[in-house]
Design a protein around this motif. Structure first.
Motif, PDB file in Angstrom:
ATOM      1  N   VAL A   1       2.609  -6.033   4.419  1.00  0.00           N
ATOM      2  CA  VAL A   1       1.597  -6.081   5.484  1.00  0.00           C
ATOM      3  C   VAL A   1       0.450  -7.007   5.093  1.00  0.00           C
ATOM      4  N   ARG A   2       0.169  -7.961   5.955  1.00  0.00           N
ATOM      5  CA  ARG A   2      -0.941  -8.893   5.726  1.00  0.00           C
ATOM      6  C   ARG A   2      -2.051  -8.704   6.757  1.00  0.00           C
ATOM      7  N   GLU A   3      -1.712  -8.078   7.879  1.00  0.00           N
ATOM      8  CA  GLU A   3      -2.712  -7.792   8.907  1.00  0.00           C
ATOM      9  C   GLU A   3      -2.280  -6.550   9.673  1.00  0.00           C
ATOM     10  N   LEU A   4      -3.248  -5.921  10.311  1.00  0.00           N
ATOM     11  CA  LEU A   4      -2.982  -4.726  11.111  1.00  0.00           C
ATOM     12  C   LEU A   4      -3.528  -4.954  12.514  1.00  0.00           C
ATOM     13  N   PRO A   5      -2.860  -4.400  13.532  1.00  0.00           N
ATOM     14  CA  PRO A   5      -3.354  -4.558  14.900  1.00  0.00           C
ATOM     15  C   PRO A   5      -4.645  -3.774  15.110  1.00  0.00           C
ATOM     16  N   GLY A   6      -5.423  -4.218  16.088  1.00  0.00           N
ATOM     17  CA  GLY A   6      -6.636  -3.469  16.435  1.00  0.00           C
ATOM     18  C   GLY A   6      -7.801  -3.774  15.511  1.00  0.00           C
ATOM     19  N   PRO A   7      -8.843  -2.924  15.560  1.00  0.00           N
ATOM     20  CA  PRO A   7     -10.028  -3.144  14.732  1.00  0.00           C
ATOM     21  C   PRO A   7      -9.660  -3.093  13.249  1.00  0.00           C
ATOM     22  N   PRO A   8     -10.381  -3.830  12.400  1.00  0.00           N
ATOM     23  CA  PRO A   8     -10.097  -3.801  10.961  1.00  0.00           C
ATOM     24  C   PRO A   8     -10.290  -2.387  10.407  1.00  0.00           C
ATOM     25  N   PRO A   9      -9.452  -1.954   9.477  1.00  0.00           N
ATOM     26  CA  PRO A   9      -9.579  -0.600   8.934  1.00  0.00           C
ATOM     27  C   PRO A   9     -10.847  -0.439   8.109  1.00  0.00           C
ATOM     28  N   THR A  10     -11.493   0.698   8.270  1.00  0.00           N
ATOM     29  CA  THR A  10     -12.694   1.000   7.479  1.00  0.00           C
ATOM     30  C   THR A  10     -12.398   2.016   6.388  1.00  0.00           C
TER      31      THR A  10
ATOM     32  N   PRO B   1       3.757   7.447  -1.447  1.00  0.00           N
ATOM     33  CA  PRO B   1       5.026   7.702  -2.139  1.00  0.00           C
ATOM     34  C   PRO B   1       4.828   7.472  -3.637  1.00  0.00           C
ATOM     35  N   TYR B   2       5.270   8.438  -4.439  1.00  0.00           N
ATOM     36  CA  TYR B   2       4.962   8.409  -5.873  1.00  0.00           C
ATOM     37  C   TYR B   2       5.425   7.134  -6.574  1.00  0.00           C
ATOM     38  N   ASN B   3       6.582   6.610  -6.154  1.00  0.00           N
ATOM     39  CA  ASN B   3       7.170   5.501  -6.915  1.00  0.00           C
ATOM     40  C   ASN B   3       6.490   4.156  -6.676  1.00  0.00           C
ATOM     41  N   VAL B   4       5.674   4.038  -5.630  1.00  0.00           N
ATOM     42  CA  VAL B   4       5.017   2.756  -5.336  1.00  0.00           C
ATOM     43  C   VAL B   4       3.503   2.907  -5.152  1.00  0.00           C
ATOM     44  N   ALA B   5       2.955   4.028  -5.590  1.00  0.00           N
ATOM     45  CA  ALA B   5       1.557   4.358  -5.270  1.00  0.00           C
ATOM     46  C   ALA B   5       0.575   3.282  -5.727  1.00  0.00           C
ATOM     47  N   VAL B   6       0.658   2.868  -6.986  1.00  0.00           N
ATOM     48  CA  VAL B   6      -0.344   1.932  -7.513  1.00  0.00           C
ATOM     49  C   VAL B   6      -0.233   0.548  -6.865  1.00  0.00           C
ATOM     50  N   PRO B   7       0.975  -0.066  -6.811  1.00  0.00           N
ATOM     51  CA  PRO B   7       1.035  -1.374  -6.159  1.00  0.00           C
ATOM     52  C   PRO B   7       0.612  -1.351  -4.694  1.00  0.00           C
ATOM     53  N   VAL B   8       0.960  -0.295  -3.965  1.00  0.00           N
ATOM     54  CA  VAL B   8       0.555  -0.206  -2.553  1.00  0.00           C
ATOM     55  C   VAL B   8      -0.967  -0.085  -2.438  1.00  0.00           C
ATOM     56  N   LEU B   9      -1.558   0.756  -3.256  1.00  0.00           N
ATOM     57  CA  LEU B   9      -3.015   0.936  -3.227  1.00  0.00           C
ATOM     58  C   LEU B   9      -3.729  -0.386  -3.518  1.00  0.00           C
ATOM     59  N   LEU B  10      -3.317  -1.070  -4.574  1.00  0.00           N
ATOM     60  CA  LEU B  10      -3.974  -2.328  -4.949  1.00  0.00           C
ATOM     61  C   LEU B  10      -3.755  -3.402  -3.883  1.00  0.00           C
ATOM     62  N   HIS B  11      -2.568  -3.423  -3.288  1.00  0.00           N
ATOM     63  CA  HIS B  11      -2.279  -4.400  -2.230  1.00  0.00           C
ATOM     64  C   HIS B  11      -3.181  -4.167  -1.019  1.00  0.00           C
ATOM     65  N   MET B  12      -3.337  -2.920  -0.621  1.00  0.00           N
ATOM     66  CA  MET B  12      -4.164  -2.614   0.556  1.00  0.00           C
ATOM     67  C   MET B  12      -5.639  -2.953   0.301  1.00  0.00           C
ATOM     68  N   LEU B  13      -6.125  -2.648  -0.899  1.00  0.00           N
ATOM     69  CA  LEU B  13      -7.524  -2.956  -1.224  1.00  0.00           C
ATOM     70  C   LEU B  13      -7.759  -4.467  -1.251  1.00  0.00           C
ATOM     71  N   ALA B  14      -6.772  -5.207  -1.762  1.00  0.00           N
ATOM     72  CA  ALA B  14      -6.906  -6.661  -1.833  1.00  0.00           C
ATOM     73  C   ALA B  14      -6.816  -7.309  -0.451  1.00  0.00           C
ATOM     74  N   THR B  15      -5.927  -6.770   0.379  1.00  0.00           N
ATOM     75  CA  THR B  15      -5.634  -7.397   1.675  1.00  0.00           C
ATOM     76  C   THR B  15      -6.670  -7.056   2.734  1.00  0.00           C
ATOM     77  N   PHE B  16      -7.269  -5.872   2.637  1.00  0.00           N
ATOM     78  CA  PHE B  16      -8.203  -5.419   3.676  1.00  0.00           C
ATOM     79  C   PHE B  16      -9.581  -5.103   3.078  1.00  0.00           C
ATOM     80  N   PRO B  17     -10.406  -6.148   2.900  1.00  0.00           N
ATOM     81  CA  PRO B  17     -11.730  -5.932   2.302  1.00  0.00           C
ATOM     82  C   PRO B  17     -12.654  -5.076   3.155  1.00  0.00           C
ATOM     83  N   THR B  18     -12.271  -4.827   4.418  1.00  0.00           N
ATOM     84  CA  THR B  18     -13.109  -3.968   5.278  1.00  0.00           C
ATOM     85  C   THR B  18     -12.950  -2.485   4.938  1.00  0.00           C
ATOM     86  N   ILE B  19     -11.938  -2.149   4.144  1.00  0.00           N
ATOM     87  CA  ILE B  19     -11.749  -0.741   3.747  1.00  0.00           C
ATOM     88  C   ILE B  19     -12.872  -0.361   2.782  1.00  0.00           C
TER      89      ILE B  19
END
Length: 286
Positions: free
Chosen positions: A115-124, A131-149
């Motif tokens: 995921v590089r973008e999400l529909p609608g307003p930017p996530p806050t 999911p336990y097996n991908v928790a860290v990479p998913v978390l870091l990816h989301m924080l990097a990709t969506f600075p509005t979080i």
């Protein structure tokens, strides 16, 4: 609908009925454990500090236990689900159980890592039972990709929660700790027992809170800093002079970068803050 009304949320019987109707068996491969306790999902939403004006991103919504609790409070919820069957079913579950909020829900059928973008307003906010097996990479990816979080609360395996929230000098301080700290103030925000899941996992879970802050001030790029972190912990028993030799080009170059950053070449990765790693990366020989 009142948030004290348990009717909209999924209980143990609801989860099993939904799963049976969809022919879903939680898979280890995708790290699926469905929350079956309404009090737990409400506690997660409360701990996350979700506000009525928030657009919340959720990863791995599964059958919708947490999704429904988020929708009761947030302005909007955008859920990212990789599983074909679960992704197809979730909008109908939301429409059936929270019809007055259904237009506030968006389902993105995708691998969260893609995921590089999400529909609608930017996530806050980001709130997820990862999911336990991908928790860290998913978390870091989301924080990097969506600075509005601004605020994140994730439920992960207890051991992963400890790692993410660890500080320098801790035995479990490592790559996830440093990288998460690049983006946010990180702390443990509670524990979750095994009995609130179906199937019950064979490990305990923990909540981790991350509140966005500015990254360290440095001329080095995030990629450069993270490369130094990866190198330091790839051989965590070695001194940084030795562990960073490949990254810097030679042991002498690593020593020069460390000394310029005010770090002892005899130190080890687990002793350094993210700011110190940034200083080391900044002084890497060209």
């Amino acid at each position: 609908m009142s948030t004290t009304d348990p009717g909209a949320l999924l209980g143990p019987a609801d989860v099993r009925e939904l799963a049976a109707a969809l022919g879903v068996r939680p898979t280890k491969q995708r790290g699926q454990n469905f929350v079956i306790d309404a009090n737990t999902v409400r506690r997660i939403v409360r701990t996350a500090g979700v506000r009525p004006d928030d657009t919340v991103a959720e990863v791995g919504p599964g059958l919708g236990s947490l999704t429904l609790a988020l929708l009761e409070v947030a302005d909007r919820v955008t859920a990212v689900e990789i599983d074909d069957v679960l992704a197809a079913a979730l909008p109908a579950t939301v429409a059936a159980r929270l019809p007055e909020r259904a237009d506030r829900f968006t389902l993105v059928h995708s691998d969260a890592m893609a995921v590089r973008e999400l529909p609608g307003p930017p996530p806050t906010a980001l709130v997820a039972n990862l999911p336990y097996n991908v928790a860290v990479p998913v978390l870091l990816h989301m924080l990097a990709t969506f600075p509005t979080i601004e605020r994140t609360l994730v439920m992960v395996q207890a051991e992963v929660a400890d790692r993410l929230a660890a500080g320098p000098g801790s035995k479990v301080y490592g790559v996830p700790s440093v990288k998460a700290n690049w983006y946010a103030e990180v702390r443990r925000a509670g524990s979750i027992g095994r009995n609130v899941f179906w199937p019950a996992p064979n490990v305990d879970s923990g909540l981790v809170s991350l509140v966005r802050r500015d990254p360290p001030t440095t001329t080095a790029s995030r990629e450069d800093v993270f490369a130094a972190v990866d190198a330091a912990f790839a051989q965590r028993r070695k001194t940084l002079r030795a562990a960073l030799a490949g990254w810097a080009g030679s042991p002498a170059a690593a020593e020069a970068a460390l000394l310029a950053a005010g770090v002892s070449p005899q130190a080890r990765g687990e002793e350094l803050t993210v700011e110190q790693f940034a200083a080391v990366a900044e002084n890497r020989p060209a």
